[in-house]
Design a protein around this motif. Structure first.
Motif, mmCIF file in Angstrom:
data_model
loop_
_atom_site.group_PDB
_atom_site.id
_atom_site.type_symbol
_atom_site.label_atom_id
_atom_site.label_comp_id
_atom_site.label_asym_id
_atom_site.label_seq_id
_atom_site.Cartn_x
_atom_site.Cartn_y
_atom_site.Cartn_z
ATOM 1 N N ALA A 244 2.044 25.819 24.808
ATOM 2 C CA ALA A 244 2.993 26.511 24.234
ATOM 3 C C ALA A 244 3.608 27.248 25.327
ATOM 4 C CB ALA A 244 2.212 27.769 23.558
ATOM 5 N N LEU A 245 3.234 27.393 26.646
ATOM 6 C CA LEU A 245 4.190 28.053 27.504
ATOM 7 C C LEU A 245 5.469 27.148 27.685
ATOM 8 C CD1 LEU A 245 1.629 29.728 29.839
ATOM 9 C CD2 LEU A 245 3.027 30.798 28.120
ATOM 10 N N ILE A 246 5.310 25.921 27.615
ATOM 11 C CA ILE A 246 6.565 24.987 27.869
ATOM 12 C C ILE A 246 7.745 25.680 26.884
ATOM 13 C CG2 ILE A 246 7.287 22.675 27.589
ATOM 14 C CD1 ILE A 246 4.495 21.829 27.865
ATOM 15 N N GLY A 247 7.477 26.187 25.817
ATOM 16 C CA GLY A 247 8.718 26.749 25.169
ATOM 17 C C GLY A 247 9.705 27.827 25.701
ATOM 18 N N ILE A 248 9.129 28.399 26.772
ATOM 19 C CA ILE A 248 9.664 29.572 27.755
ATOM 20 C C ILE A 248 11.010 29.007 28.565
ATOM 21 C CG2 ILE A 248 9.597 31.133 29.544
ATOM 22 C CD1 ILE A 248 6.694 32.063 28.512
ATOM 23 N N ILE B 250 3.742 37.914 25.807
ATOM 24 C CA ILE B 250 3.520 38.072 24.563
ATOM 25 C C ILE B 250 3.168 36.358 23.818
ATOM 26 C CG2 ILE B 250 4.972 40.000 23.999
ATOM 27 C CD1 ILE B 250 7.089 38.234 23.173
ATOM 28 N N SER B 251 3.880 35.677 24.804
ATOM 29 C CA SER B 251 3.265 34.143 24.413
ATOM 30 C C SER B 251 2.007 33.819 24.710
ATOM 31 C CB SER B 251 4.190 32.944 25.275
ATOM 32 O OG SER B 251 5.642 33.523 24.735
ATOM 33 N N VAL B 252 1.391 34.283 25.798
ATOM 34 C CA VAL B 252 0.095 34.066 26.290
ATOM 35 C C VAL B 252 -1.053 34.638 25.192
ATOM 36 C CG1 VAL B 252 -1.716 34.246 27.809
ATOM 37 C CG2 VAL B 252 0.341 33.471 28.454
ATOM 38 N N ILE B 253 -0.523 36.010 24.683
ATOM 39 C CA ILE B 253 -1.281 36.602 23.711
ATOM 40 C C ILE B 253 -1.291 36.158 22.237
ATOM 41 C CG2 ILE B 253 -1.659 38.751 22.429
ATOM 42 C CD1 ILE B 253 -0.452 40.257 24.878
ATOM 43 N N GLY B 254 -0.157 35.575 22.056
ATOM 44 C CA GLY B 254 0.035 34.839 20.718
ATOM 45 C C GLY B 254 -0.793 33.531 20.735
ATOM 46 N N ALA B 255 -0.500 32.513 21.692
ATOM 47 C CA ALA B 255 -1.200 31.528 21.963
ATOM 48 C C ALA B 255 -2.965 31.524 21.901
ATOM 49 C CB ALA B 255 -0.527 30.486 22.870
ATOM 50 N N LEU B 256 -3.330 32.434 22.481
ATOM 51 C CA LEU B 256 -4.913 32.761 22.358
ATOM 52 C C LEU B 256 -5.312 33.038 21.375
ATOM 53 C CD1 LEU B 256 -5.084 34.647 25.815
ATOM 54 C CD2 LEU B 256 -5.947 32.172 25.281
#
Length: 319
Positions: A104-108, A244-250
Motif C-alpha cells: 500500500a505504501l507504493i501508492g505514496i 495515515i496510510s500505514v494506520i489505514g493499511a494495518l
C-alpha cells in the motif's frame, strides 16, 4: 471664617484622579474567563471520552474475560493473550497485514508523481483530472469491491480479456493464494489515490515560486528540481500521508471481506489481523479473544506511529 470653594474647584474634586502615564489599569474582560474555554472544549472532550477513550478502556477490560455461550463473562486474566501468542493464525495474519502495508505504501510515490503532473502550469483539463482521481474516494466500498471482482474474475474478467489479447494467459486472481493479496492491495491503492493526490497538490501549491525561479537561474533541470527542491519541501505532506496510510493499511478489512469469502482457498494468505478479529468476535462469539486481538493491533499501531515520528526528524524539512 468660612471659605467658599469655587464651582471649578468643586468640580475638579469630584473628578476621578488621573492615572499616571506609566501605569495602565487592567480591566477585567468578561470574555477571558476560563469557563468559556470549558464551554467550547466540553463537547469535543465529551465526544473523545465517549467514543474513543471509553471503548479503548472497555476493550482492555473485555480482553481479560471470557464470554459465556448465553451471555455473561468471567475473569480469566492473561489467558486470552497467552492463547493469542500461541495461535499460528496470528503469525499468518501479521505477515499478511505487513505485506499489505508495504504494498500500500507504493501508492505514496505514485500519488506524488501524479500530483506533480497535475500541478504543471498550463495543463489543460486539470480540474477534470482531479475529479476523476477523486471519484473512488467518494464511491461506496461495496461498489468498488463489486466492480473489481468483475475485473479480476477468472472466467469473464476484463483483466484476463486484456491479457489474452496480447497472448498472456490469465488466472483467477482472487482465488490464487499467490496473487489474491496483491490484487486486493492494488484496489486499496487505487481507492485511496485521490485523497493523497489532493494532499500533495496542496503541498505543491505552497512551494514558493521564487525558489523554482532561482533554481532555473542556476541551470537546474526539471528532474534536479523535483528531487532537490520539490521532494524536500513536500516532505511534511509525505510524512503525514505515510502515517495515515500505514494506520489505514494495518486496519484493512472491508476489501477482504467483500472481495473474498470465508471459504475462499486464498483466505489463509489474505487473512489480516482485523479479519482475524472479525472471525473471533462475530463468527465464533469469542469476545474476550477478539478484544485481545484488537488491543494487540492498537499497540502495534501506536508503536509504529511513534517510530515514524522519531524517524521523521531525519528526513522531514519544515523550513
Amino acid at each position: 471664617m468660612t471659605v467658599v470653594a469655587s464651582p471649578a474647584r468643586a468640580q475638579a474634586e469630584r473628578m476621578p484622579e488621573a492615572s499616571s502615564p506609566g501605569i495602565r489599569r487592567r480591566r477585567r474582560n468578561p470574555g477571558a474567563s476560563p469557563w468559556w474555554a470549558l464551554v467550547f472544549l466540553g463537547p469535543t472532550a465529551l465526544g473523545i471520552a465517549v467514543f474513543y477513550l471509553w471503548p479503548t478502556v472497555r476493550t482492555l477490560i473485555i480482553s481479560f474475560t471470557k464470554s459465556g455461550p448465553f451471555g455473561g463473562s468471567e475473569w480469566v486474566g492473561m489467558e486470552n493473550y497467552a492463547r493469542l501468542f500461541q495461535d499460528p493464525e496470528l503469525i499468518g495474519a501479521l505477515r499478511n497485514t505487513a505485506l499489505y502495508t508495504v504494498i500500500a505504501l507504493i501508492g505514496i510515490p505514485l500519488a506524488v508523481g501524479i500530483a506533480a503532473l497535475l500541478n504543471t502550469a498550463g495543463l489543460k483539463g486539470r480540474s477534470a483530472y482531479r475529479t476523476l482521481y477523486f471519484i473512488p474516494v467518494v464511491t461506496m466500498p461495496a461498489a468498488i469491491a463489486l466492480v473489481w471482482r468483475m475485473i479480476y474474475n477468472g472466467d469473464y474478467g476484463v483483466l484476463n480479456a486484456a491479457l489474452g489479447s496480447v497472448g498472456i494467459e490469465g488466472r483467477s486472481w482472487l482465488t490464487d493464494p499467490n496473487t489474491a493479496l496483491v490484487a486486493i492491495a492494488v484496489v486499496g491503492i487505487w481507492a485511496g489515490l485521490g485523497t493523497n493526490i489532493v494532499i500533495f497538490l496542496a503541498g505543491l501549491q505552497g512551494i514558493p515560486d521564487t525558489i523554482m525561479e532561482a533554481a532555473d537561474l542556476d541551470g537546474a533541470g526539471p528532474v534536479r528540481k523535483f528531487f532537490s527542491i520539490t521532494i524536500p519541501l513536500l516532505s511534511p505532506s509525505i510524512f503525514f500521508v505515510s502515517v495515515i496510510s500505514v494506520i489505514g493499511a494495518l486496519q484493512v478489512f472491508d476489501l477482504i471481506y467483500m472481495m473474498l469469502g470465508r471459504s475462499n482457498p486464498a483466505m489463509p494468505n489474505t487473512r489480516t489481523v482485523v479479519y482475524l478479529f472479525y472471525e473471533a468476535g462475530f463468527l465464533d462469539n469469542d469476545r474476550g479473544y477478539a478484544a485481545a486481538i484488537a488491543f494487540l493491533l492498537l499497540v502495534i499501531i501506536l508503536v509504529l506511529t511513534v517510530v515514524q515520528f522519531r524517524l521523521q526528524k531525519k528526513w522531514v524539512h519544515y523550513e
